[in-house]
Write a protein that holds these residues in place. Sequence first.
Motif, PDB file in Angstrom:
ATOM      1  N   SER A 151     -11.564   5.245  -8.515  1.00 35.29           N
ATOM      2  CA  SER A 151     -10.465   4.508  -8.232  1.00 35.29           C
ATOM      3  C   SER A 151      -9.535   4.138  -9.289  1.00 35.29           C
ATOM      4  O   SER A 151      -8.206   4.118  -9.454  1.00 35.29           O
ATOM      5  N   GLU A 159      -2.546   0.804  -4.123  1.00 33.91           N
ATOM      6  CA  GLU A 159      -1.371  -0.242  -3.970  1.00 33.91           C
ATOM      7  C   GLU A 159      -0.473  -0.345  -5.100  1.00 33.91           C
ATOM      8  O   GLU A 159      -1.145  -0.158  -6.137  1.00 33.91           O
ATOM      9  N   SER A 167       0.773  14.175  -0.707  1.00 35.13           N
ATOM     10  CA  SER A 167       1.006  12.950  -1.208  1.00 35.13           C
ATOM     11  C   SER A 167       2.267  12.880  -2.168  1.00 35.13           C
ATOM     12  O   SER A 167       2.893  12.089  -2.604  1.00 35.13           O
ATOM     13  N   ASN A 195      -2.979  10.496  -0.843  1.00 34.43           N
ATOM     14  CA  ASN A 195      -4.398  10.880  -0.678  1.00 34.43           C
ATOM     15  C   ASN A 195      -4.896  11.911  -1.581  1.00 34.43           C
ATOM     16  O   ASN A 195      -4.053  12.542  -2.422  1.00 34.43           O
ATOM     17  N   THR A 234      -8.874   3.272   5.106  1.00 30.25           N
ATOM     18  CA  THR A 234      -8.007   1.984   4.700  1.00 30.25           C
ATOM     19  C   THR A 234      -8.399   1.313   3.340  1.00 30.25           C
ATOM     20  O   THR A 234      -7.574   0.804   2.546  1.00 30.25           O
ATOM     21  N   ASN A 235      -9.734   1.240   3.100  1.00 29.23           N
ATOM     22  CA  ASN A 235     -10.201   0.604   1.860  1.00 29.23           C
ATOM     23  C   ASN A 235     -10.002   1.532   0.710  1.00 29.23           C
ATOM     24  O   ASN A 235      -9.779   1.103  -0.354  1.00 29.23           O
ATOM     25  N   ARG A 236      -9.973   2.900   0.834  1.00 33.13           N
ATOM     26  CA  ARG A 236      -9.902   3.739  -0.251  1.00 33.13           C
ATOM     27  C   ARG A 236      -8.453   4.172  -0.367  1.00 33.13           C
ATOM     28  O   ARG A 236      -7.933   5.021   0.248  1.00 33.13           O
ATOM     29  N   ARG A 237      -7.928   3.375  -1.316  1.00 39.07           N
ATOM     30  CA  ARG A 237      -6.117   3.318  -1.302  1.00 39.07           C
ATOM     31  C   ARG A 237      -5.941   3.217  -2.633  1.00 39.07           C
ATOM     32  O   ARG A 237      -6.504   2.643  -3.578  1.00 39.07           O
ATOM     33  N   ARG A 248       0.740  -1.277  -0.024  1.00 37.34           N
ATOM     34  CA  ARG A 248       0.144   0.033  -0.100  1.00 37.34           C
ATOM     35  C   ARG A 248       0.843   1.215   0.046  1.00 37.34           C
ATOM     36  O   ARG A 248       1.981   1.212   0.702  1.00 37.34           O
ATOM     37  N   GLU A 298       1.094   4.352   1.636  1.00 37.92           N
ATOM     38  CA  GLU A 298       0.611   5.075   2.795  1.00 37.92           C
ATOM     39  C   GLU A 298       0.747   6.554   2.642  1.00 37.92           C
ATOM     40  O   GLU A 298       1.803   7.095   1.747  1.00 37.92           O
TER      41      GLU A 298
END
Length: 262
Positions: free
Chosen positions: A206, A256, A170, A158, A251-254, A153, A155
């Motif tokens: 997404s 990777e 970001s 955003n 956390t789900n809105r990510r 991920r 981190e």
Amino acid sequence: MKHLYTLLLLTVFTLTQAQQRHTVYFDLDIDEPNSSSVNEFDTWLQQNKNAVIIKVYGYTDSVGSVPYNKDLSLRRVNDIVSRLKQNNIAFAESFEIKGFGEEFEQDNNNAENRRVEVYYELPVAEADIPTPEPKKTVFAQKVEKSKVGDKLRLENLNFYGGSAHFLPESIPVLEELLAIMKSHPNLKIEIQGHICCEKKVTHPVSSDRAKAVYSYLNNNGIAHSRISYKDYGATSPIYSIPERNEKERVTNRRVEIKIMAN
């Protein structure tokens, strides 16, 4: 007395091994350097313009009285210091001058005793200073330890709400990913976009966010062949949808990355 000064000089030399030294020679009872030493000193001055003078010590042979030789050695020191200053050579804050006269262990060759010693240091050139390897971040370490198929991920990557526009915080994340891609030329990744809150297989947001990361890397020199992107919508949530709180939604809105080759 001469044995005392010998001990003193040995101590001085022990403490100054890291320093460099240039010696200037004088003729009998003269406080200006002889012609050959002048030429050598001028050459030294041209070759060591960035030298920093630590100390200048003067010496004489044993001809003459002790007080006279002490004064003569200081005059020789002052002559050399004057020449250094005329050539804009730098002096250390703790710069020291001293005239030993004849009070040191004399050489059998009197010509060797009539001298001034210039102790100096040369700044280390930047090219000579080893560049420390930058400390690897936690994310970089994870990439290096990863295997094909692993997902990592990004981190703190955003976006503005409902868009694919990066928030200012970001940028360091993107820069770090770019640096990792550049330093690992065999690394290939798939950029994956995920959403929260809605049970949808795909979603424009997404998809656009994954594409935004892809475009950033590609626009900064990473070849198309090493990167791809894919919209996973809400098909791979970390927390079950509907999420119980904002932390789970974030956390789900990510975004990777999946290691495709390394």
